[in-house]
Design an enzyme around this catalytic site. Structure first.
Site, PDB file in Angstrom:
ATOM      1  N   CYS A 180       6.370  -6.897   6.778  1.00 51.27           N
ATOM      2  CA  CYS A 180       7.358  -6.157   7.560  1.00 51.27           C
ATOM      3  C   CYS A 180       8.291  -7.110   8.276  1.00 51.27           C
ATOM      4  O   CYS A 180       7.873  -8.162   8.765  1.00 51.27           O
ATOM      5  CB  CYS A 180       6.666  -5.246   8.575  1.00 51.27           C
ATOM      6  SG  CYS A 180       7.813  -4.131   9.428  1.00 51.27           S
ATOM      7  N   CYS A 217       1.490  -1.768  15.924  1.00 55.61           N
ATOM      8  CA  CYS A 217       1.393  -1.474  14.484  1.00 55.61           C
ATOM      9  C   CYS A 217       0.711  -2.620  13.749  1.00 55.61           C
ATOM     10  O   CYS A 217       1.119  -3.782  13.865  1.00 55.61           O
ATOM     11  CB  CYS A 217       2.799  -1.242  13.929  1.00 55.61           C
ATOM     12  SG  CYS A 217       2.850  -0.911  12.156  1.00 55.61           S
ATOM     13  N   CYS A 219      -1.324   6.267  10.420  1.00 52.14           N
ATOM     14  CA  CYS A 219      -0.054   5.702  10.865  1.00 52.14           C
ATOM     15  C   CYS A 219      -0.273   4.410  11.641  1.00 52.14           C
ATOM     16  O   CYS A 219      -1.069   4.365  12.578  1.00 52.14           O
ATOM     17  CB  CYS A 219       0.664   6.729  11.735  1.00 52.14           C
ATOM     18  SG  CYS A 219       2.271   6.186  12.332  1.00 52.14           S
ATOM     19  N   CYS A 254       6.511  -4.647  15.743  1.00 52.43           N
ATOM     20  CA  CYS A 254       6.060  -3.618  16.677  1.00 52.43           C
ATOM     21  C   CYS A 254       4.597  -3.888  17.046  1.00 52.43           C
ATOM     22  O   CYS A 254       3.736  -3.944  16.165  1.00 52.43           O
ATOM     23  CB  CYS A 254       6.222  -2.236  16.054  1.00 52.43           C
ATOM     24  SG  CYS A 254       7.937  -1.861  15.579  1.00 52.43           S
ATOM     25  N   CYS A 285       3.318   8.672   1.433  1.00 56.32           N
ATOM     26  CA  CYS A 285       3.870   7.673   2.347  1.00 56.32           C
ATOM     27  C   CYS A 285       4.132   6.400   1.537  1.00 56.32           C
ATOM     28  O   CYS A 285       3.200   5.769   1.032  1.00 56.32           O
ATOM     29  CB  CYS A 285       2.883   7.411   3.481  1.00 56.32           C
ATOM     30  SG  CYS A 285       3.489   6.284   4.745  1.00 56.32           S
ATOM     31  N   GLU A 315       0.809  -1.211   0.000  1.00 54.11           N
ATOM     32  CA  GLU A 315       0.000   0.000   0.000  1.00 54.11           C
ATOM     33  C   GLU A 315       0.848   1.268   0.000  1.00 54.11           C
ATOM     34  O   GLU A 315       2.002   1.264   0.436  1.00 54.11           O
ATOM     35  CB  GLU A 315      -0.919   0.011   1.231  1.00 54.11           C
ATOM     36  CG  GLU A 315      -1.950  -1.111   1.219  1.00 54.11           C
ATOM     37  CD  GLU A 315      -2.854  -1.112   2.438  1.00 54.11           C
ATOM     38  OE1 GLU A 315      -3.971  -1.646   2.329  1.00 54.11           O
ATOM     39  OE2 GLU A 315      -2.464  -0.596   3.502  1.00 54.11           O
TER      40      GLU A 315
END
Length: 419
Positions: free
Chosen positions: A144, A151, A392, A148, A137, A124
């Site tokens: 990933c 997230c 975010c 985290c 962004c 994305e």
């Protein structure tokens, strides 16, 4: 569109923190995708295809201009090339764009695209318009490397790194959609997107800034991110100043100095906590590279000064990292390392399956006031695109809800691989 030969990539281990770049899979039609290539790489491709050195040098300069300055994807429209040369290039090359699976627009004007690579991997990108700027962004990985816990993207397995072409392609696609190319060169933007883009052209909301804050950890895809950003910053092409590009890292300490020396863009650090225990939970990479090592790497970051401050991202999570004591410790740490710093306070953005809650507005204001009183800028970021999961920490190409046990198991697997 460039893709990767092996779609399954192991998470980097303790010895070599940077995954080996993946080879690009040849297209089925045999043509070479020029997207993301630098001028020397384009020249090399032309020579390999049969042009002599002098011709290749001239044509690579022309192609670079058409690709990145004018956004052209059709060789027939490259009018300073002779017609036979245009045909010769069309037989051997292509100028790719990511496939758009879905495009969404938030009530606040934020736009999110779900993109798909040639090998069927989804990622994305998000465009955030403001009165005086437009920020794209950009993602650097499918999934990933990290885990985290606050997230959404961190709950995904790492599939692979994005190639330079896939990274630059996000910028090109955004410029297509925003109608930013010189008149008559809308590239592959469709009519609806071109009409939508006119609002940005008239009120200044065009793509002015890039943040490497999408899916993935950019410093675990260092070579590809560096090569892509060099194309983006080239003055004869997209010509975006390094001062308008920010690379965000969760704290891959060994790569931070190289990022400053070889890329030279602004640095943002996902800090999110000021004590070992809390940061170990929120950003488990902290178990490998602790807060002290991270802040020292920030102090040593090439080019950091009061005019180019390091941004520290700090997500505000209720009863976890938002106390007055946390705010004072944040000020103490930044002062201790004499960091030219700005702190972005980010209200936690919820996602399906999370156990965390956002701090109250009153608590966030109090935290901000303490940091400001300590002499450090600490603005509160206004959440953008929450209604389309574009804020975010919300990016995720698949929205399935995982159980807590599944999230814990995935986190443990990633942590073991990271060492």
């Amino acid at each position: 569109m460039q893709s990767v030969a092996n779609p399954l990539m192991p998470i980097p281990g303790a010895i070599d923190p940077v995954p080996v770049p993946r080879a690009v899979t040849p297209r089925e039609d045999g043509r070479v995708d020029l997207m993301g290539l630098s001028r020397p790489q384009i020249r090399g491709a032309l020579e390999e295809a049969g042009l002599d050195v002098k011709q290749a040098k001239l044509r690579s300069k022309q192609l670079f201009h058409w690709l990145y300055h004018r956004g052209e994807t059709d060789f027939d429209a490259m009018t300073d090339l002779a017609k036979p040369m245009r045909g010769w290039m069309a037989e051997r090359f292509v100028v790719g764009r990511p496939e758009v699976v879905e495009a969404q627009v938030s009530s606040d004007g934020t736009r999110k695209w779900l993109l798909r690579s040639d090998d069927g991997q989804d990622y994305e990108m998000v465009f955030i318009p403001d009165a005086d700027r437009g920020t794209l962004c950009v993602s650097s990985q499918v999934g990933c490397t990290l885990n985290c816990r606050f997230c959404h993207t961190g709950t995904m397995r790492l599939v692979r790194n994005l190639t330079p072409g896939e990274i630059v392609g996000q910028v090109m696609l955004a410029r297509d959609a925003l109608g930013e190319w010189p008149k008559g060169s809308m590239a592959s933007a469709n009519d609806d997107e071109a009409d939508d883009a006119s609002q940005y052209s008239t009120d200044g909301r065009m793509l002015t800034n890039i943040v490497m804050m999408g899916m993935g950890e950019p410093l675990y895809n260092f070579d590809h991110v560096r090569d892509a950003l060099k194309v983006v910053m080239d003055g004869d092409g997209l010509a975006l100043s390094k001062r308008r590009i920010t690379l965000s890292t969760s704290g891959v300490v060994p790569m931070m100095a190289r990022a400053g020396e070889e890329i030279g863009v602004n640095l943002a650090v996902s800090l999110h906590a000021v004590t070992k225990d809390v940061r170990d939970e929120l950003v488990p990479l902290n178990k490998k590279y602790g807060i002290e090592d991270l802040l020292q790497a920030c102090a040593d970051y090439p080019g950091a000064n009061n005019a180019r401050r390091i941004t520290f991202e700090y997500v505000m999570i209720k009863d976890k990292n938002d106390s007055d004591a946390d705010a004072r410790e944040l000020v103490r740490l930044l002062r201790q390392y004499k960091l030219p710093a700005k702190v972005n306070l980010i209200p936690f953005n919820p996602w399906p399956g999370t156990d965390y809650e956002c701090s109250t507005p009153e608590r966030i204001r109090r935290f901000s006031d303490i940091v400001f009183e300590g002499g450090i800028s600490a603005p509160v970021r206004t959440p953008r695109g929450r209604d389309i999961m574009a804020a975010c920490g919300q990016l995720k190409s698949a929205s399935e809800k995982k159980s807590r046990a599944e999230l814990d198991r995935l986190a443990a697997e990633k942590q073991a691989a990271l060492g």
